[in-house]
Design a protein around this motif. Sequence first.
Motif, short mmCIF file in Angstrom:
data_model
loop_
_atom_site.label_atom_id
_atom_site.label_comp_id
_atom_site.label_asym_id
_atom_site.label_seq_id
_atom_site.Cartn_x
_atom_site.Cartn_y
_atom_site.Cartn_z
N LEU A 54 0.82 -1.21 0.00
CA LEU A 54 0.00 0.00 0.00
C LEU A 54 0.86 1.27 0.00
N ILE A 55 2.00 1.23 0.69
CA ILE A 55 2.94 2.35 0.64
C ILE A 55 3.42 2.56 -0.80
N CYS A 56 3.76 1.46 -1.46
CA CYS A 56 4.24 1.52 -2.85
C CYS A 56 3.17 2.09 -3.78
N GLN A 57 1.92 1.89 -3.43
CA GLN A 57 0.82 2.40 -4.25
C GLN A 57 0.42 3.83 -3.85
N GLN A 58 1.29 4.46 -3.04
CA GLN A 58 1.17 5.89 -2.69
C GLN A 58 0.00 6.21 -1.75
N TYR A 59 -0.48 5.22 -1.01
CA TYR A 59 -1.52 5.51 -0.02
C TYR A 59 -0.88 6.17 1.21
N THR A 60 -1.59 7.10 1.83
CA THR A 60 -1.11 7.73 3.07
C THR A 60 -1.35 6.78 4.24
N ALA A 61 -0.75 7.12 5.38
CA ALA A 61 -0.96 6.30 6.59
C ALA A 61 -2.44 6.27 6.96
N GLN A 62 -3.11 7.42 6.84
CA GLN A 62 -4.54 7.49 7.14
C GLN A 62 -5.33 6.55 6.22
N GLN A 63 -5.04 6.59 4.92
CA GLN A 63 -5.75 5.75 3.95
C GLN A 63 -5.46 4.26 4.18
N ILE A 64 -4.21 3.95 4.50
CA ILE A 64 -3.85 2.54 4.77
C ILE A 64 -4.62 2.04 5.98
N GLY A 65 -4.66 2.88 7.02
CA GLY A 65 -5.39 2.50 8.24
C GLY A 65 -6.85 2.20 7.95
N GLU A 66 -7.47 3.03 7.12
CA GLU A 66 -8.88 2.82 6.78
C GLU A 66 -9.08 1.54 5.98
N VAL B 128 9.79 1.58 -2.55
CA VAL B 128 9.37 1.06 -3.86
C VAL B 128 10.51 0.28 -4.52
N VAL B 129 11.72 0.86 -4.53
CA VAL B 129 12.86 0.19 -5.16
C VAL B 129 13.15 -1.13 -4.45
N PHE B 130 13.17 -1.10 -3.11
CA PHE B 130 13.44 -2.32 -2.34
C PHE B 130 12.37 -3.38 -2.61
N ALA B 131 11.09 -2.96 -2.58
CA ALA B 131 9.99 -3.91 -2.76
C ALA B 131 10.02 -4.56 -4.14
N LEU B 132 10.33 -3.78 -5.16
CA LEU B 132 10.43 -4.34 -6.51
C LEU B 132 11.61 -5.31 -6.60
N LYS B 133 12.73 -4.92 -6.03
CA LYS B 133 13.94 -5.74 -6.13
C LYS B 133 13.78 -7.07 -5.39
N HIS B 134 12.94 -7.08 -4.35
CA HIS B 134 12.78 -8.29 -3.54
C HIS B 134 11.41 -8.94 -3.74
N ASN B 135 10.76 -8.61 -4.86
CA ASN B 135 9.52 -9.27 -5.24
C ASN B 135 8.41 -9.15 -4.21
N LEU B 136 8.37 -8.01 -3.51
CA LEU B 136 7.30 -7.77 -2.55
C LEU B 136 6.10 -7.13 -3.23
N ILE B 137 6.33 -6.61 -4.43
CA ILE B 137 5.26 -6.04 -5.26
C ILE B 137 5.68 -6.18 -6.71
N LYS B 138 4.71 -6.28 -7.61
CA LYS B 138 5.01 -6.37 -9.03
C LYS B 138 4.90 -5.00 -9.67
N GLU B 139 5.67 -4.82 -10.73
CA GLU B 139 5.71 -3.52 -11.40
C GLU B 139 4.32 -3.06 -11.84
N GLU B 140 3.50 -3.99 -12.36
CA GLU B 140 2.18 -3.61 -12.85
C GLU B 140 1.24 -3.15 -11.73
N GLU B 141 1.55 -3.53 -10.49
CA GLU B 141 0.72 -3.10 -9.36
C GLU B 141 0.98 -1.63 -8.99
N LEU B 142 2.06 -1.07 -9.49
CA LEU B 142 2.39 0.33 -9.20
C LEU B 142 1.64 1.28 -10.12
N LEU B 143 1.18 0.78 -11.25
CA LEU B 143 0.62 1.67 -12.29
C LEU B 143 -0.84 1.99 -12.00
#
Length: 222
Positions: free
Chosen positions: A166-178, A207-222
Amino acid sequence: MDQSIRLLIADDHEIFRDGLALMLSRQDNIQLVGQASDGRELVELLDTVQADIVMTDLKMPRMDGVTATRILLEKHPGLKIIALSMFDEEDLIVEMLEAGAKGYLLKNADKAEILEAIAQVYDDHIFYCRQTSARLASMIVKSRFDPAREKEKIAFTDREKEIIRLICQQYTAQQIGEKIFLSKRTVEGHRTRILEKMNVKNTAGVVVFALKHNLIKEEELL
């Protein structure tokens, strides 16, 4: 910080260079040791002055920032280099990181981010500009640049992995909490621990770390 950071700026745009130099020279913990208008002048200048950090433009006459970086790090292995970039220079940013730069800033970065980049790079951290695009993050991941060099794999809980996505998808802490039914404060606590585990300082680093370690896929960022 007891010791001043000796800093040198290289940029062929005189107005930008002078403005940056003026701002940095007013900082108590920074000693501006020189300015260069192109890569060749930068290399020659570092034969006569000592610097801890060089902030250099990517595109300059006579010698560009990438070539200058390679030469400088051969001659001065302990030197730390921060690239200064325009929006459309993502390929060159990757080349700079591969050449040994410790970070990069877009030229429209604000004062706080510039000072943060200098402090982080001086402390031997990699600095990713806050405005790092998903495309650039993906390019960095696919490049030869490997800042992590982990000796052991870092483990994340399922909850942390969920928050990382959710951080990688640019959600704020407030939005993630909700979204996941946690308080904003709890999410912020998780975020702090995640950044500590990854040894990164901002969302771009996550984002760079998550992509490099397969914690998120590139298409999920778009």
